[in-house]
Design a protein around this motif. Structure first.
Motif, PDB file in Angstrom:
ATOM      1  N   GLU A 183       9.148  -5.736  -4.137  1.00 42.16           N
ATOM      2  CA  GLU A 183       8.667  -4.382  -3.864  1.00 42.16           C
ATOM      3  C   GLU A 183       8.906  -3.472  -5.070  1.00 42.16           C
ATOM      4  N   GLN A 184      10.063  -3.578  -5.708  1.00 41.69           N
ATOM      5  CA  GLN A 184      10.345  -2.781  -6.900  1.00 41.69           C
ATOM      6  C   GLN A 184       9.414  -3.156  -8.052  1.00 41.69           C
ATOM      7  N   GLN A 185       9.143  -4.438  -8.216  1.00 43.21           N
ATOM      8  CA  GLN A 185       8.204  -4.883  -9.254  1.00 43.21           C
ATOM      9  C   GLN A 185       6.814  -4.321  -8.999  1.00 43.21           C
ATOM     10  N   ARG A 186       6.388  -4.380  -7.743  1.00 41.48           N
ATOM     11  CA  ARG A 186       5.066  -3.855  -7.395  1.00 41.48           C
ATOM     12  C   ARG A 186       4.971  -2.365  -7.694  1.00 41.48           C
ATOM     13  N   LEU A 187       5.978  -1.606  -7.309  1.00 37.90           N
ATOM     14  CA  LEU A 187       5.975  -0.166  -7.573  1.00 37.90           C
ATOM     15  C   LEU A 187       5.978   0.133  -9.072  1.00 37.90           C
TER      16      LEU A 187
END
Length: 88
Positions: free
Chosen positions: A58-62
């Protein structure tokens, strides 16, 4: 001996020595207890791994959405930022 006090154990807390067990011991066989504890640890470890893997994705996507840069492969994506490689 005036003024001195002596600590003592109340009579209701005194036990026979044959009834005193090792702290943390159980009446269950050690093999069952060990396998149960291992199952709990494995399940807990797996749950933690899944939780953090999801949070990391999720952090990578953001980050990709915000900065148009793939931190996993260290590659820029086309978008609003122009990435220039800098070598120290």
């Amino acid at each position: 001996m005036e003024g001195s006090t002596r600590d003592s154990t109340p009579c209701d807390l005194i036990r026979r020595s044959d009834t005193i067990g090792t702290p943390g011991s159980s009446t269950r066989p050690a093999s069952n207890q060990m396998s149960w504890n291992m199952m709990q640890q494995i399940q807990t470890s797996l749950e933690i791994e899944v939780f953090f893997a999801f949070a990391q994705r999720e952090q990578q996507r953001l980050f990709i959405e915000k900065y148009n840069f793939d931190v996993v492969n260290d590659l820029p994506f086309p978008g609003r930022y122009e990435w220039v490689s800098v070598h120290p």
